[in-house]
Design a protein around this motif. Structure first.
Motif, PDB file in Angstrom:
ATOM      1  N   ALA A  12       0.843  -1.202   0.000  1.00 58.98           N
ATOM      2  CA  ALA A  12       0.000   0.000   0.000  1.00 58.98           C
ATOM      3  C   ALA A  12       0.874   1.247   0.000  1.00 58.98           C
ATOM      4  CB  ALA A  12      -0.907   0.001   1.225  1.00 58.98           C
ATOM      5  N   VAL A  13       0.507   2.228  -0.835  1.00 59.02           N
ATOM      6  CA  VAL A  13       1.219   3.512  -0.772  1.00 59.02           C
ATOM      7  C   VAL A  13       0.463   4.500   0.099  1.00 59.02           C
ATOM      8  CG1 VAL A  13       2.304   3.195  -3.032  1.00 59.02           C
ATOM      9  CG2 VAL A  13       0.195   4.521  -2.870  1.00 59.02           C
ATOM     10  N   ALA A  14      -0.820   4.250   0.312  1.00 64.01           N
ATOM     11  CA  ALA A  14      -1.597   5.139   1.170  1.00 64.01           C
ATOM     12  C   ALA A  14      -2.699   4.321   1.828  1.00 64.01           C
ATOM     13  CB  ALA A  14      -2.198   6.277   0.344  1.00 64.01           C
ATOM     14  N   LEU A  15      -3.008   4.692   3.057  1.00 61.45           N
ATOM     15  CA  LEU A  15      -4.003   3.956   3.828  1.00 61.45           C
ATOM     16  C   LEU A  15      -5.073   4.896   4.348  1.00 61.45           C
ATOM     17  CD1 LEU A  15      -2.261   1.584   6.378  1.00 61.45           C
ATOM     18  CD2 LEU A  15      -3.804   0.950   4.519  1.00 61.45           C
ATOM     19  N   GLY A  16      -6.334   4.520   4.125  1.00 65.33           N
ATOM     20  CA  GLY A  16      -7.424   5.231   4.762  1.00 65.33           C
ATOM     21  C   GLY A  16      -7.897   4.413   5.945  1.00 65.33           C
ATOM     22  N   GLU A  17      -9.112   4.740   6.433  1.00 65.17           N
ATOM     23  CA  GLU A  17      -9.649   3.931   7.533  1.00 65.17           C
ATOM     24  C   GLU A  17     -10.162   2.601   7.025  1.00 65.17           C
ATOM     25  OE1 GLU A  17     -12.563   6.219   9.610  1.00 65.17           O
ATOM     26  OE2 GLU A  17     -11.043   7.516  10.506  1.00 65.17           O
ATOM     27  N   ARG A  18     -10.764   2.629   5.819  1.00 65.95           N
ATOM     28  CA  ARG A  18     -11.365   1.396   5.301  1.00 65.95           C
ATOM     29  C   ARG A  18     -10.785   0.955   3.968  1.00 65.95           C
ATOM     30  NH1 ARG A  18     -17.414   2.221   4.663  1.00 65.95           N
ATOM     31  NH2 ARG A  18     -16.833   4.362   4.192  1.00 65.95           N
ATOM     32  N   VAL A  19      -9.954   1.812   3.352  1.00 66.52           N
ATOM     33  CA  VAL A  19      -9.401   1.470   2.027  1.00 66.52           C
ATOM     34  C   VAL A  19      -7.895   1.634   2.029  1.00 66.52           C
ATOM     35  CG1 VAL A  19     -11.520   2.200   0.847  1.00 66.52           C
ATOM     36  CG2 VAL A  19      -9.606   3.813   1.057  1.00 66.52           C
ATOM     37  N   ASN A  20      -7.271   0.924   1.106  1.00 65.78           N
ATOM     38  CA  ASN A  20      -5.854   1.171   0.848  1.00 65.78           C
ATOM     39  C   ASN A  20      -5.674   1.468  -0.632  1.00 65.78           C
ATOM     40  OD1 ASN A  20      -6.038  -1.996   0.568  1.00 65.78           O
ATOM     41  ND2 ASN A  20      -4.222  -1.367  -0.536  1.00 65.78           N
ATOM     42  N   LEU A  21      -4.626   2.208  -0.945  1.00 65.28           N
ATOM     43  CA  LEU A  21      -4.322   2.612  -2.319  1.00 65.28           C
ATOM     44  C   LEU A  21      -2.981   2.015  -2.685  1.00 65.28           C
ATOM     45  CD1 LEU A  21      -6.535   4.632  -1.456  1.00 65.28           C
ATOM     46  CD2 LEU A  21      -5.234   6.432  -2.575  1.00 65.28           C
ATOM     47  N   ARG A  22      -2.921   1.411  -3.861  1.00 69.66           N
ATOM     48  CA  ARG A  22      -1.633   0.874  -4.311  1.00 69.66           C
ATOM     49  C   ARG A  22      -1.565   0.875  -5.821  1.00 69.66           C
ATOM     50  NH1 ARG A  22      -2.407  -3.900  -6.643  1.00 69.66           N
ATOM     51  NH2 ARG A  22      -3.833  -5.453  -5.774  1.00 69.66           N
ATOM     52  N   LEU A  23      -0.333   0.761  -6.338  1.00 66.76           N
ATOM     53  CA  LEU A  23      -0.140   0.688  -7.784  1.00 66.76           C
ATOM     54  C   LEU A  23      -0.682  -0.638  -8.307  1.00 66.76           C
ATOM     55  CD1 LEU A  23       3.462   2.151  -7.873  1.00 66.76           C
ATOM     56  CD2 LEU A  23       1.481   3.147  -9.046  1.00 66.76           C
ATOM     57  N   PRO A  24      -1.266  -0.628  -9.505  1.00 62.44           N
ATOM     58  CA  PRO A  24      -1.777  -1.869 -10.089  1.00 62.44           C
ATOM     59  C   PRO A  24      -0.668  -2.717 -10.697  1.00 62.44           C
ATOM     60  CG  PRO A  24      -2.150  -0.037 -11.583  1.00 62.44           C
ATOM     61  CD  PRO A  24      -1.502   0.542 -10.362  1.00 62.44           C
ATOM     62  N   ASN A  25      -0.947  -3.988 -10.815  1.00 61.55           N
ATOM     63  CA  ASN A  25      -0.055  -4.860 -11.582  1.00 61.55           C
ATOM     64  C   ASN A  25      -0.923  -5.821 -12.389  1.00 61.55           C
ATOM     65  OD1 ASN A  25      -0.549  -7.351 -10.043  1.00 61.55           O
ATOM     66  ND2 ASN A  25       0.427  -6.200  -8.381  1.00 61.55           N
ATOM     67  N   GLU A  26      -0.289  -6.629 -13.183  1.00 58.40           N
ATOM     68  CA  GLU A  26      -1.005  -7.508 -14.122  1.00 58.40           C
ATOM     69  C   GLU A  26      -2.044  -8.379 -13.412  1.00 58.40           C
ATOM     70  OE1 GLU A  26      -2.315  -8.377 -17.480  1.00 58.40           O
ATOM     71  OE2 GLU A  26      -0.569  -7.047 -17.504  1.00 58.40           O
ATOM     72  N   MET A  27      -1.786  -8.728 -12.152  1.00 54.76           N
ATOM     73  CA  MET A  27      -2.718  -9.599 -11.401  1.00 54.76           C
ATOM     74  C   MET A  27      -4.067  -8.910 -11.146  1.00 54.76           C
ATOM     75  SD  MET A  27      -0.682 -12.225 -10.049  1.00 54.76           S
ATOM     76  CE  MET A  27      -0.955 -12.496  -8.326  1.00 54.76           C
ATOM     77  N   ASP A  28      -4.124  -7.597 -11.316  1.00 56.06           N
ATOM     78  CA  ASP A  28      -5.364  -6.861 -11.046  1.00 56.06           C
ATOM     79  C   ASP A  28      -6.273  -6.765 -12.267  1.00 56.06           C
ATOM     80  OD1 ASP A  28      -4.641  -6.052  -8.333  1.00 56.06           O
ATOM     81  OD2 ASP A  28      -3.138  -4.787  -9.300  1.00 56.06           O
ATOM     82  N   ARG A  29      -5.774  -7.230 -13.412  1.00 57.57           N
ATOM     83  CA  ARG A  29      -6.503  -7.001 -14.662  1.00 57.57           C
ATOM     84  C   ARG A  29      -7.938  -7.543 -14.621  1.00 57.57           C
ATOM     85  NH1 ARG A  29      -5.124  -5.845 -20.016  1.00 57.57           N
ATOM     86  NH2 ARG A  29      -2.924  -5.872 -19.501  1.00 57.57           N
ATOM     87  N   ASP A  30      -8.131  -8.765 -14.172  1.00 60.50           N
ATOM     88  CA  ASP A  30      -9.468  -9.368 -14.215  1.00 60.50           C
ATOM     89  C   ASP A  30     -10.453  -8.611 -13.326  1.00 60.50           C
ATOM     90  OD1 ASP A  30      -8.516 -11.193 -15.968  1.00 60.50           O
ATOM     91  OD2 ASP A  30      -8.487 -12.883 -14.561  1.00 60.50           O
ATOM     92  N   ALA A  31     -10.005  -8.288 -12.118  1.00 65.31           N
ATOM     93  CA  ALA A  31     -10.906  -7.568 -11.190  1.00 65.31           C
ATOM     94  C   ALA A  31     -11.240  -6.193 -11.748  1.00 65.31           C
ATOM     95  CB  ALA A  31     -10.246  -7.449  -9.821  1.00 65.31           C
ATOM     96  N   PHE A  32     -10.248  -5.542 -12.365  1.00 69.71           N
ATOM     97  CA  PHE A  32     -10.480  -4.220 -12.949  1.00 69.71           C
ATOM     98  C   PHE A  32     -11.528  -4.328 -14.066  1.00 69.71           C
ATOM     99  CE2 PHE A  32      -9.713  -0.882 -16.022  1.00 69.71           C
ATOM    100  CZ  PHE A  32      -9.556   0.249 -15.239  1.00 69.71           C
ATOM    101  N   CYS A  33     -11.352  -5.292 -14.931  1.00 70.64           N
ATOM    102  CA  CYS A  33     -12.286  -5.437 -16.061  1.00 70.64           C
ATOM    103  C   CYS A  33     -13.693  -5.779 -15.572  1.00 70.64           C
ATOM    104  CB  CYS A  33     -11.771  -6.499 -17.035  1.00 70.64           C
ATOM    105  SG  CYS A  33     -10.272  -5.973 -17.896  1.00 70.64           S
ATOM    106  N   ARG A  34     -13.796  -6.620 -14.551  1.00 68.52           N
ATOM    107  CA  ARG A  34     -15.116  -6.947 -13.993  1.00 68.52           C
ATOM    108  C   ARG A  34     -15.789  -5.688 -13.444  1.00 68.52           C
ATOM    109  NH1 ARG A  34     -12.711 -11.511 -11.911  1.00 68.52           N
ATOM    110  NH2 ARG A  34     -12.470 -10.564  -9.855  1.00 68.52           N
ATOM    111  N   LEU A  35     -15.005  -4.856 -12.769  1.00 70.90           N
ATOM    112  CA  LEU A  35     -15.572  -3.637 -12.167  1.00 70.90           C
ATOM    113  C   LEU A  35     -16.032  -2.656 -13.246  1.00 70.90           C
ATOM    114  CD1 LEU A  35     -16.044  -2.416  -9.336  1.00 70.90           C
ATOM    115  CD2 LEU A  35     -13.833  -1.267  -9.567  1.00 70.90           C
ATOM    116  N   VAL A  36     -15.224  -2.504 -14.291  1.00 71.75           N
ATOM    117  CA  VAL A  36     -15.598  -1.597 -15.391  1.00 71.75           C
ATOM    118  C   VAL A  36     -16.877  -2.097 -16.056  1.00 71.75           C
ATOM    119  CG1 VAL A  36     -14.919  -0.765 -17.674  1.00 71.75           C
ATOM    120  CG2 VAL A  36     -13.264  -0.730 -15.788  1.00 71.75           C
ATOM    121  N   LEU A  37     -16.917  -3.392 -16.307  1.00 67.47           N
ATOM    122  CA  LEU A  37     -18.076  -3.981 -16.988  1.00 67.47           C
ATOM    123  C   LEU A  37     -19.347  -3.780 -16.173  1.00 67.47           C
ATOM    124  CD1 LEU A  37     -18.368  -5.477 -19.634  1.00 67.47           C
ATOM    125  CD2 LEU A  37     -17.980  -7.631 -18.418  1.00 67.47           C
TER     126      LEU A  37
END
Ligand SMILES: CC(C)(COP(=O)(O)OP(=O)(O)OC[C@H]1O[C@@H](n2cnc3c(N)ncnc32)[C@H](O)[C@@H]1OP(=O)(O)O)[C@@H](O)C(=O)NCCC(=O)NCCS
Length: 200
Positions: A12-37
């Protein structure tokens, strides 16, 4: 609302109370595409990325995110819910300019099913701590179409001020759209933070 305590993701590069933020990598592709769809209509009206427009499942959009991050001029971050590591959306630190400017432009969206639950307020607070404290930027801006009530409410609550109005500023969904320019400097952010902690 704090749902913690949870294990802090090591990347994680940044942390909230309930979320974290991080750079994407190839392993995130499927989840990203599902969310966009699953979020098409919710995103279509406001989201800038031209690759998204004729890319319904977001594959090329995801490629463009990885490509932009590789340039070093942007950090397009994924927002995950810490509790169950669900991908919720993105928080993008775009057009990072150093030198005398120390500035960047924010862009963001959340998946339709997760909207209006405070996640992006949490993500925005986290990214502001990151850009101002870790990255030592001086100013961030967000350019928002006048009718985008959710986005305006989001930045207003975080202390951004409206600096100006830019006619036909960005091409969104095929047309040049007027945008309001909202911005926050590190000085105003620190003042707002101090007020939140100690009262006016
Ligand atoms: C803008 C966006 C990221 C907000 O995310 P979110 O997780 O729903 O935001 P939050 O739940 O943290 O709410 C933030 C504020 O916006 C308000 N808000 C959220 N959705 C709203 C809506 N549809 N209409 C009016 N206000 C809304 C909330 O009440 C809250 O205001 P408050 O702090 O004064 O109570 C989300 O609506 C989105 O992804 N929109 C489509 C993409 C987009 O517009 N991106 C920005 C382009 S500039």
């Amino acid at each position: 609302m704090n749902e913690g305590p949870y294990e802090v993701p090591p990347d994680a590069v940044a942390l909230g109370e309930r979320v974290n933020l991080r750079l994407p990598n190839e392993m995130d592709r499927d989840a990203f595409c599902r969310l966009v769809l699953a979020s098409g209509e919710h995103l279509r009206r406001w989201v800038l990325d031209p690759a998204a427009l004729d890319d319904p499942n977001g594959t090329r959009w995801f490629d463009s995110i990885l490509g932009a991050n590789a340039t070093g001029r942007s950090q397009k971050l994924l927002v995950h819910r810490i509790r169950d590591r669900e991908l919720l959306g993105t928080m993008n630190v775009n057009e990072i300019v150093r030198g005398a400017f120390q500035s960047a432009s924010l862009g963001y969206w959340i998946g339709a099913a997760h909207a209006r639950r405070g996640y992006m307020s949490d993500a925005l607070a986290a990214v502001l701590r990151y850009v101002f404290e870790a990255e030592r930027l001086h100013r961030v801006e967000a350019n928002i179409q006048p009718g985008n009530e959710a986005s305006i409410a989001l930045v207003r609550a975080a202390g951004f001020r409206q600096e100006g109005y830019s006619p036909r500023y960005l091409k969104v969904t095929g047309a040049w759209r007027d945008h309001e320019r909202w911005a926050l400097t590190v000085e105003d952010w620190r003042d707002g933070d101090a007020q939140a902690r100690h009262g006016p």
